[in-house]
Design a protein around this motif. Structure first.
Motif, PDB file in Angstrom:
ATOM      1  N   ALA A 155       0.851  -1.193   0.000  1.00 16.64           N
ATOM      2  CA  ALA A 155       0.000   0.000   0.000  1.00 16.64           C
ATOM      3  C   ALA A 155       0.887   1.244   0.000  1.00 16.64           C
ATOM      4  N   ARG A 156       0.311   2.378  -0.354  1.00 13.84           N
ATOM      5  CA  ARG A 156       1.092   3.609  -0.491  1.00 13.84           C
ATOM      6  C   ARG A 156       0.689   4.636   0.561  1.00 13.84           C
ATOM      7  N   LEU A 157       1.708   5.289   1.104  1.00 14.03           N
ATOM      8  CA  LEU A 157       1.506   6.318   2.114  1.00 14.03           C
ATOM      9  C   LEU A 157       2.151   7.616   1.633  1.00 14.03           C
ATOM     10  N   PRO A 158       1.365   8.691   1.491  1.00 11.75           N
ATOM     11  CA  PRO A 158       1.957   9.995   1.147  1.00 11.75           C
ATOM     12  C   PRO A 158       2.494  10.673   2.393  1.00 11.75           C
ATOM     13  N   LEU A 159       3.635  11.331   2.248  1.00 13.27           N
ATOM     14  CA  LEU A 159       4.255  12.041   3.369  1.00 13.27           C
ATOM     15  C   LEU A 159       4.753  13.406   2.905  1.00 13.27           C
ATOM     16  N   ASN A 160       4.670  14.355   3.828  1.00 12.95           N
ATOM     17  CA  ASN A 160       5.183  15.698   3.597  1.00 12.95           C
ATOM     18  C   ASN A 160       6.418  15.866   4.481  1.00 12.95           C
ATOM     19  N   ILE A 161       7.600  15.936   3.878  1.00 17.20           N
ATOM     20  CA  ILE A 161       8.859  16.013   4.623  1.00 17.20           C
ATOM     21  C   ILE A 161       9.328  17.463   4.658  1.00 17.20           C
ATOM     22  N   PHE A 162       9.453  18.015   5.884  1.00 17.73           N
ATOM     23  CA  PHE A 162       9.858  19.414   5.970  1.00 17.73           C
ATOM     24  C   PHE A 162      10.811  19.703   7.121  1.00 17.73           C
ATOM     25  N   GLU A 163      10.814  18.879   8.198  1.00 15.94           N
ATOM     26  CA  GLU A 163      11.754  19.122   9.294  1.00 15.94           C
ATOM     27  C   GLU A 163      13.184  18.856   8.824  1.00 15.94           C
ATOM     28  N   GLY A 187      10.208   9.537  23.407  1.00 20.06           N
ATOM     29  CA  GLY A 187      11.211   8.633  22.853  1.00 20.06           C
ATOM     30  C   GLY A 187      10.814   7.180  22.818  1.00 20.06           C
ATOM     31  N   ALA A 188       9.738   6.802  23.509  1.00 19.73           N
ATOM     32  CA  ALA A 188       9.312   5.401  23.519  1.00 19.73           C
ATOM     33  C   ALA A 188       8.567   5.079  22.224  1.00 19.73           C
ATOM     34  N   LEU A 189       8.921   3.947  21.628  1.00 18.47           N
ATOM     35  CA  LEU A 189       8.341   3.556  20.347  1.00 18.47           C
ATOM     36  C   LEU A 189       7.641   2.204  20.463  1.00 18.47           C
ATOM     37  N   HIS A 190       6.646   2.005  19.618  1.00 18.26           N
ATOM     38  CA  HIS A 190       5.996   0.697  19.545  1.00 18.26           C
ATOM     39  C   HIS A 190       7.003  -0.349  19.056  1.00 18.26           C
ATOM     40  N   GLY A 191       6.708  -1.603  19.337  1.00 19.06           N
ATOM     41  CA  GLY A 191       7.625  -2.679  18.990  1.00 19.06           C
ATOM     42  C   GLY A 191       7.609  -3.089  17.539  1.00 19.06           C
ATOM     43  N   VAL A 192       6.557  -2.700  16.803  1.00 16.27           N
ATOM     44  CA  VAL A 192       6.429  -3.103  15.404  1.00 16.27           C
ATOM     45  C   VAL A 192       6.193  -1.874  14.530  1.00 16.27           C
ATOM     46  N   GLY A 193       6.949  -1.807  13.441  1.00 17.68           N
ATOM     47  CA  GLY A 193       6.747  -0.782  12.426  1.00 17.68           C
ATOM     48  C   GLY A 193       6.736  -1.441  11.062  1.00 17.68           C
ATOM     49  N   CYS A 194       6.751  -0.621  10.013  1.00 20.42           N
ATOM     50  CA  CYS A 194       6.779  -1.174   8.654  1.00 20.42           C
ATOM     51  C   CYS A 194       7.661  -0.300   7.778  1.00 20.42           C
ATOM     52  N   ALA A 195       8.495  -0.934   6.996  1.00 20.37           N
ATOM     53  CA  ALA A 195       9.378  -0.215   6.078  1.00 20.37           C
ATOM     54  C   ALA A 195       8.643   0.069   4.777  1.00 20.37           C
ATOM     55  N   GLY A 196       8.857   1.274   4.284  1.00 18.72           N
ATOM     56  CA  GLY A 196       8.317   1.646   2.981  1.00 18.72           C
ATOM     57  C   GLY A 196       9.441   2.090   2.061  1.00 18.72           C
ATOM     58  N   ARG A 197       9.294   1.794   0.800  1.00 16.41           N
ATOM     59  CA  ARG A 197      10.288   2.202  -0.207  1.00 16.41           C
ATOM     60  C   ARG A 197       9.842   3.494  -0.870  1.00 16.41           C
ATOM     61  N   VAL A 198      10.744   4.447  -0.978  1.00 17.74           N
ATOM     62  CA  VAL A 198      10.435   5.703  -1.669  1.00 17.74           C
ATOM     63  C   VAL A 198      10.237   5.390  -3.148  1.00 17.74           C
ATOM     64  N   THR A 199       9.011   5.547  -3.618  1.00 15.68           N
ATOM     65  CA  THR A 199       8.709   5.216  -5.013  1.00 15.68           C
ATOM     66  C   THR A 199       8.430   6.444  -5.863  1.00 15.68           C
ATOM     67  N   SER A 200       8.213   7.586  -5.212  1.00 15.07           N
ATOM     68  CA  SER A 200       8.091   8.838  -5.968  1.00 15.07           C
ATOM     69  C   SER A 200       8.290   9.996  -5.006  1.00 15.07           C
ATOM     70  N   PHE A 201       8.731  11.124  -5.553  1.00 17.09           N
ATOM     71  CA  PHE A 201       8.858  12.322  -4.725  1.00 17.09           C
ATOM     72  C   PHE A 201       8.877  13.553  -5.609  1.00 17.09           C
ATOM     73  N   THR A 202       8.466  14.664  -5.002  1.00 19.88           N
ATOM     74  CA  THR A 202       8.481  15.963  -5.664  1.00 19.88           C
ATOM     75  C   THR A 202       9.012  16.996  -4.687  1.00 19.88           C
ATOM     76  N   GLU A 203       9.918  17.834  -5.132  1.00 17.49           N
ATOM     77  CA  GLU A 203      10.441  18.907  -4.285  1.00 17.49           C
ATOM     78  C   GLU A 203       9.624  20.169  -4.527  1.00 17.49           C
ATOM     79  N   THR A 204       9.210  20.819  -3.444  1.00 12.38           N
ATOM     80  CA  THR A 204       8.412  22.033  -3.559  1.00 12.38           C
ATOM     81  C   THR A 204       9.322  23.258  -3.613  1.00 12.38           C
ATOM     82  N   ASP A 205       8.736  24.385  -3.947  1.00 11.13           N
ATOM     83  CA  ASP A 205       9.514  25.620  -4.064  1.00 11.13           C
ATOM     84  C   ASP A 205      10.105  26.062  -2.735  1.00 11.13           C
ATOM     85  N   ASP A 206       9.477  25.671  -1.630  1.00 11.52           N
ATOM     86  CA  ASP A 206       9.987  26.092  -0.322  1.00 11.52           C
ATOM     87  C   ASP A 206      10.879  25.041   0.329  1.00 11.52           C
ATOM     88  N   GLY A 207      11.339  24.047  -0.443  1.00 17.86           N
ATOM     89  CA  GLY A 207      12.333  23.101   0.054  1.00 17.86           C
ATOM     90  C   GLY A 207      11.785  21.864   0.735  1.00 17.86           C
TER      91      GLY A 207
END
Length: 212
Positions: free
Chosen positions: A25-33, A63-83
């Protein structure tokens, strides 16, 4: 599909409450930090381009994290004008979080174990007990209560795994409920959990006078 032999033992983690990704499945993310911009740029230099999505346990336990996560592969990305980067992750496999790795990067890295979730790499999972018509009737009622819109034509055509996994990721459930959906051992168990959560929301709507 990524071969199991190519999965790394150390993974960069993106802790984000309420955000999970599931296999294929696909998850969109906005990366800015800045720290996650650095992580993303480092990930693009790797062969598999994997980011580990994992939820914090709660806001109080810093700082405490759940014991299970899931890896996703970057399959597309776009850079915005504000970085910023608008990226799409495609789920690969769940993992067991072991421990944090100290290093000189500004983002979190961890030792992880894939062994519990080898089925995630085996191609689309099937659910022989799936009652599509009944599921869609309940889903339509749930969407009405939650005042959600969707493309019903495409939804009805979706393969079972994509339907169940996408709804598990995107429906407005609590972080704890999404963690339960993520950790469900099989697609059938996830579908049953999803049904239970929707039925609970509908009962809550009835008590609140939202359903007629």
């Amino acid at each position: 599909m990524i071969p199991a032999a190519n999965l790394p033992d150390i993974l960069p983690l993106f802790p984000l409450s309420g955000a999970v990704v599931l296999p294929r499945a696909r998850l969109p993310l906005n990366i800015f930090e800045p720290r996650y911009l650095a992580m993303f740029e480092d990930v693009l230099k790797t062969r598999e381009r994997l980011i580990g999505m994992i939820q914090p346990v709660d806001k109080e336990a810093e700082g405490a994290l759940h014991g299970v996560g899931c890896a996703g592969r970057v399959t597309s990305f776009t850079e915005t004008d504000d970085g910023r980067y608008m990226i799409s992750l495609t789920g690969v496999s769940r993992f067991r979080f072991l421990n944090k790795v100290e290093g000189f990067v500004p983002y979190l890295q961890a030792n992880i174990d894939w062994q519990e979730f080898t089925r995630d790499l085996g191609g689309a999972e099937h659910d022989d007990g799936f009652d599509r018509d009944g599921f869609l009737v309940l889903l339509e009622r749930f969407f009405a209560v939650e005042e959600l819109d969707t493309d019903w034509d495409n939804l009805k055509k979706a393969e079972t795994e994509m339907l169940v996994n996408s709804l598990s990721m995107l429906a407005p459930f609590s972080p704890e409920d999404k963690q339960a959906l993520l950790e469900a051992k099989t697609l059938s168990a996830r579908r049953q959990t999803l049904l239970t959560l929707m039925e609970f929301a509908l009962r809550r709507g009835d008590k609140g006078g939202m359903m007629q």
